[in-house]
Design a protein around this motif. Sequence first.
Motif, PDB file in Angstrom:
ATOM      1  N   HIS A  28      -6.434 -22.190 -26.202  1.00 39.29           N
ATOM      2  CA  HIS A  28      -6.492 -21.755 -24.808  1.00 39.29           C
ATOM      3  C   HIS A  28      -7.855 -22.062 -24.182  1.00 39.29           C
ATOM      4  N   ALA A  29      -8.901 -21.920 -24.966  1.00 40.17           N
ATOM      5  CA  ALA A  29     -10.251 -22.132 -24.423  1.00 40.17           C
ATOM      6  C   ALA A  29     -10.468 -23.589 -24.011  1.00 40.17           C
ATOM      7  N   HIS A  44      -5.686 -19.277 -18.881  1.00 39.17           N
ATOM      8  CA  HIS A  44      -5.992 -19.663 -20.261  1.00 39.17           C
ATOM      9  C   HIS A  44      -7.298 -19.025 -20.740  1.00 39.17           C
ATOM     10  N   LEU A  69      -9.257 -27.562 -17.650  1.00 42.47           N
ATOM     11  CA  LEU A  69      -8.685 -27.335 -16.316  1.00 42.47           C
ATOM     12  C   LEU A  69      -9.791 -26.974 -15.319  1.00 42.47           C
ATOM     13  N   ALA A 114      -6.678 -22.377 -15.151  1.00 47.50           N
ATOM     14  CA  ALA A 114      -7.825 -22.304 -16.063  1.00 47.50           C
ATOM     15  C   ALA A 114      -8.156 -20.854 -16.391  1.00 47.50           C
ATOM     16  N   LEU A 169      -8.078 -25.688 -23.153  1.00 50.01           N
ATOM     17  CA  LEU A 169      -7.257 -25.884 -21.949  1.00 50.01           C
ATOM     18  C   LEU A 169      -7.967 -25.300 -20.731  1.00 50.01           C
ATOM     19  N   ALA A 170      -8.492 -24.097 -20.892  1.00 42.15           N
ATOM     20  CA  ALA A 170      -9.173 -23.417 -19.788  1.00 42.15           C
ATOM     21  C   ALA A 170     -10.361 -24.232 -19.297  1.00 42.15           C
ATOM     22  N   GLY A 171     -11.210 -24.632 -20.226  1.00 41.60           N
ATOM     23  CA  GLY A 171     -12.416 -25.361 -19.848  1.00 41.60           C
ATOM     24  C   GLY A 171     -12.097 -26.719 -19.237  1.00 41.60           C
ATOM     25  N   ALA A 206     -14.917 -23.355 -24.159  1.00 41.13           N
ATOM     26  CA  ALA A 206     -14.661 -23.575 -22.733  1.00 41.13           C
ATOM     27  C   ALA A 206     -15.860 -24.252 -22.069  1.00 41.13           C
ATOM     28  N   ALA A 260      -7.769 -16.854 -23.967  1.00 39.70           N
ATOM     29  CA  ALA A 260      -8.705 -17.335 -24.987  1.00 39.70           C
ATOM     30  C   ALA A 260      -9.708 -16.252 -25.364  1.00 39.70           C
TER      31      ALA A 260
END
Lengths: 265, 265, 265, 265
Positions: C231-232, D231, C238, D228, C234-236, C200, D235
């Motif tokens: 997911h990480a 996710h 976003l 974010a 995508l999270a980072g 992330a 994550a």
Amino acid sequence: ADTWTVGGLTLSSRVLLGTSRYPSLQSLLDSVDASGTQLVTVGVRRIDLTESGGTSLLSALRQRHSAERPLHLLPNTAGCYTAREAVLTAQLAREALETDRVKLEVIGEDETLYPDAIELVKAAGELVADGFEVFAYCGDDPVTARRLADMGCAAVMPLGAPIGSGMGLTNPYALRILREILPDVPLVVDAGIGTASDAALAMELGYDGILLNTAVAGAERPPQMAAAMRHATLAGRLAHLAGRIPRRLYAEASTPEAGRIELRP
Amino acid sequence: ADTWTVGGLTLSSRVLLGTSRYPSLQSLLDSVDASGTQLVTVGVRRIDLTESGGTSLLSALRQRHSAERPLHLLPNTAGCYTAREAVLTAQLAREALETDRVKLEVIGEDETLYPDAIELVKAAGELVADGFEVFAYCGDDPVTARRLADMGCAAVMPLGAPIGSGMGLTNPYALRILREILPDVPLVVDAGIGTASDAALAMELGYDGILLNTAVAGAERPPQMAAAMRHATLAGRLAHLAGRIPRRLYAEASTPEAGRIELRP
Amino acid sequence: ADTWTVGGLTLSSRVLLGTSRYPSLQSLLDSVDASGTQLVTVGVRRIDLTESGGTSLLSALRQRHSAERPLHLLPNTAGCYTAREAVLTAQLAREALETDRVKLEVIGEDETLYPDAIELVKAAGELVADGFEVFAYCGDDPVTARRLADMGCAAVMPLGAPIGSGMGLTNPYALRILREILPDVPLVVDAGIGTASDAALAMELGYDGILLNTAVAGAERPPQMAAAMRHATLAGRLAHLAGRIPRRLYAEASTPEAGRIELRP
Amino acid sequence: ADTWTVGGLTLSSRVLLGTSRYPSLQSLLDSVDASGTQLVTVGVRRIDLTESGGTSLLSALRQRHSAERPLHLLPNTAGCYTAREAVLTAQLAREALETDRVKLEVIGEDETLYPDAIELVKAAGELVADGFEVFAYCGDDPVTARRLADMGCAAVMPLGAPIGSGMGLTNPYALRILREILPDVPLVVDAGIGTASDAALAMELGYDGILLNTAVAGAERPPQMAAAMRHATLAGRLAHLAGRIPRRLYAEASTPEAGRIELRP
């Protein structure tokens, strides 16, 4: 000279040194000397206050005190778990050691040795009212720290990390906040320091002193680590006063382009 | 006494000090004194080597040298961008300053002033073959560092952060790796140090020295910061030798329970 | 949708996944699926390129490729120590795998597996001239990174820490500098990532992708860690696009005082 | 599926979302949706509980609740400075919102918005005795945290950094200690989170959830940051469960040497 005042004492050294857990009395005394400390804590519950031999800890420390090179005692309440226990211990110490100063330690947790904020504040209130100069070992939360300062404690002493952990200043942001909101009360980092750079950092954050024990007593060569801590506090304090350069992600050449001269052919 | 040997010199001070960008010559000289340095770098491209006045930088530095308190010169190639330019500058410096020592700096990037590994290695090879004692300013990658050491450089000097940034040791892990894989070559942290705790940390990592310039020259009070750096290197070195306690998430009481005695009634 | 283009491919996933060291082929394939990767690296020196069974790694990966869910191969030169060796390996891979893409890895150090900047740049030059899309595994120094970008590499892939170390992004400052000075070239953090928050963080620094292998293959449950990394990223990503709040030492109430209403009696 | 239970609720989302300070009601509702949260905090002192319009915050949130996609309310006592004030606010909230759950916030410091440990413990005791499910916002000291857990609080919610600061987890060591000594009580990081990697890290430390407000409401694009965070918690949680590789200063090749085959001529 750069001095600070705490609990009625004016000190040039910024090292407060604990006296427990050294490999030998000689190692302890050599560490006291090498650290340059002028204020040593003594665990009242640990030592036999009735002991009177010339080789005992207290008499050895007292013999080191002189007008030119003062060495003051700061009894502590290590091992106390309640306000009542700590207050009684402080009173006992006052009588035995003939000093109003006390390092107030009220442990709330056996595993981490964190202070118990509620019992600590209660004990501090009683001791301040009873005329003590209270050096309060506390967590790094600003509410408790401000409360201790407002009550009239002589020094507020937040931990950098758990006692004996050697983790250093695990939350320099919290320590910085304390310094910002308490610009006038003596602040000492108590517990957690493991090595010299930790001590220097505490000084750079504008703290007035550090309190050490395990970092010195548990080092392979305690007096050498004590000397390291003396230099580290001097270093950090001087750096604090000197006004450091700002941090920049990247900056400029240390040899400015403007000053370049052409290579001769 | 704790000394180290580098480029044919045996030094007791672990501070290497740069001489550019001070507010005044006096400030520079006071900083040299306060730092305790025995080895100062001089930007050959920056100074007029033909200058001969008694007030010039070189003569002022030379007058400070004595048998009891040696002060050696280390010309540097700051401002060079290619191996050829750096080699020519080093040769010029050797003639003008009558020393085989040279701090080799080959800049590869105008914004960050990072060294150019390829040109650096090329220049180092030529200079070592030509009899120079090469102090090589490099990045923190172990391949380049090992190559410089294997080539016979006198010192390998990785950056802690970009020149003039004051960011400190941004990658202590990389610096630790260098020390582990190069246990015998003199290692000096060059560039990035901003304050005293950075210097202490470099020593604690087992580095042999630090090279400073902007941290001192750009401080509000350069001589005071220079003194801070002297104490910081002493502190970090002593701590390194003293054998610090291990880090533990949380540990044990500094006043062990076993030693508790009961409060008397 | 949020896509990026690298080496002629337009990808929606920002995970590049290595395929060595999994406990089993099934674990590898499950991890490929769970990670959502569209680009997997394959060690050309490690696999038998003449192998033809339907259970082999290459055929299993190729069967996973479809128009809706593309899965591209990126042969790598892991295990090469010289430019010549790497160039030959890349050419072999091009013929065997019918792709111009290559992850260029030229190791310079057996203990740390750091890339050798000199051999790397040499090999990259030859491969770019020979029509390859070069994904260059490099250190985090800006001079080498800029050189690789200027030469026409498809992606510049600095390490976050040594291969297999799981240390995370040991120098986020250096990675940030690379992003600032190379705003337009695809940048991928290659090596060092150990867990989801590392991934992330790489995305939050504005990197285009991450390349993982040991973090997934060496986890107790590789496919679950692969999902974490999906997911990480995508999270980072976003969070990077969302525009985070600034950091302040302390700030303001999340329930503003202005909005307080009085307690009713 | 991976769920957790807190205060009588079984939740699949690990995001608790605050509802103050959004640029608009629409932005808030979009963020609620994007975050996937099932539990939102509402400042009781801030909203007019007698308000009855269909467009109000409370009714908008309630309309979002359904059996398939539950959305529960968690009134909070933000803006309270004493135990008495907090207890009264909680009782008011129980009546108005028809829930026994309350996020207990007793602020002790106007500048930093740190909780007041003494008033907090007092209020928690009264509320637990009065049948509330108390979600207690606290500092990161283990003594207070353990006391809150022992009193029967539904969740212990230490700060990562001051409210609204976006500083992230300033003391991950302290948070780790809490998880170790309180393995069974729901632990939620409340306050301080600024971006996705902070949220992932909280999950990797084994925390059960995170509570966010400013990080989302103050982002440039709140719903995107909310996504974010969704996710990021997935994550971090997956990574926690997957069993990460250990950290090593440097490790081993991702393509093991043993597997190397020779380049064909």
